[in-house]
Design an enzyme around this catalytic site. Structure first.
Site, short mmCIF file in Angstrom:
data_model
loop_
_atom_site.label_atom_id
_atom_site.label_comp_id
_atom_site.label_asym_id
_atom_site.label_seq_id
_atom_site.Cartn_x
_atom_site.Cartn_y
_atom_site.Cartn_z
N ALA A 72 0.83 -1.21 0.00
CA ALA A 72 0.00 0.00 0.00
C ALA A 72 0.87 1.26 0.00
O ALA A 72 0.52 2.26 -0.64
CB ALA A 72 -0.95 0.00 1.20
N GLY A 76 2.03 1.61 -3.48
CA GLY A 76 0.84 1.79 -4.31
C GLY A 76 0.24 3.18 -4.19
O GLY A 76 -0.25 3.75 -5.17
N ASP A 77 0.30 3.77 -3.01
CA ASP A 77 -0.18 5.13 -2.79
C ASP A 77 0.58 6.10 -3.69
O ASP A 77 -0.02 6.96 -4.34
CB ASP A 77 -0.01 5.51 -1.31
CG ASP A 77 -0.39 6.94 -1.02
OD1 ASP A 77 -1.52 7.34 -1.34
OD2 ASP A 77 0.46 7.67 -0.48
N SER A 78 1.88 5.95 -3.76
CA SER A 78 2.70 6.84 -4.59
C SER A 78 2.45 6.63 -6.08
O SER A 78 2.41 7.59 -6.85
CB SER A 78 4.19 6.64 -4.29
OG SER A 78 4.47 7.05 -2.98
N ASP A 127 -0.84 8.18 -6.91
CA ASP A 127 -0.68 9.63 -6.88
C ASP A 127 0.00 10.14 -8.15
O ASP A 127 -0.46 11.11 -8.75
CB ASP A 127 0.12 10.04 -5.63
CG ASP A 127 0.19 11.53 -5.45
OD1 ASP A 127 -0.87 12.17 -5.29
OD2 ASP A 127 1.33 12.07 -5.47
#
Length: 143
Positions: A29, A32-34, A37
């Protein structure tokens, strides 16, 4: 065939091969967040030049737990068994942080979605990430 960014990074920094299945769902995660984004920022910037404030306002409509939760809900029927398993591992992971502007349920769904994006990224499946994000964005905007 063109090398992926991931392959270039691994090569330039001499990173070892790692079995992605051994990564914790929160590590998936995290990356994955980056990835999510940067894709959203690329889409927004690609729509035309604006002030950084205006760009931030547009990006914030997508990069938040509520939107990510809505996107993954719409995408669940389209996931493979493996993708669904990764999503569920991320959704069910115990996090040390809490949601600021979202329900805990949306926050967990968003974490699961980010874990899936991270897993796909680390497995060099950018085309699948983009396919899912495109469908998720379409479903979000067609409501």
């Amino acid at each position: 065939m063109q090398e992926s960014y991931l392959d270039l990074i691994k090569s330039e920094f001499d990173l070892p091969s790692v079995d992605i299945r051994t990564y914790s769902p929160l590590a998936l995660a995290y990356i994955g967040d980056s990835v999510f984004d940067i894709i959203i920022r690329t889409i927004i910037v690609g729509q035309g030049n604006s002030s950084s404030h205006d760009l931030h306002i547009q990006v914030a409509k997508y990069v938040n737990a509520g939107t990510q939760a809505s996107m993954i809900e719409a995408l669940l029927p389209l996931l493979s068994e493996e993708e669904l398993s990764i999503y569920k591992r991320g959704r069910n992971a115990k996090t040390a942080t809490t949601a600021k502007n979202a329900t805990i349920q949306d926050y967990r769904k968003a974490t699961g979605f980010e874990a899936l994006v991270g897993y796909l990224y680390l497995n060099s499946q950018m085309a699948r990430i983009l396919e899912l994000m495109k469908m998720g964005i379409y479903k979000k905007t067609s409501k």
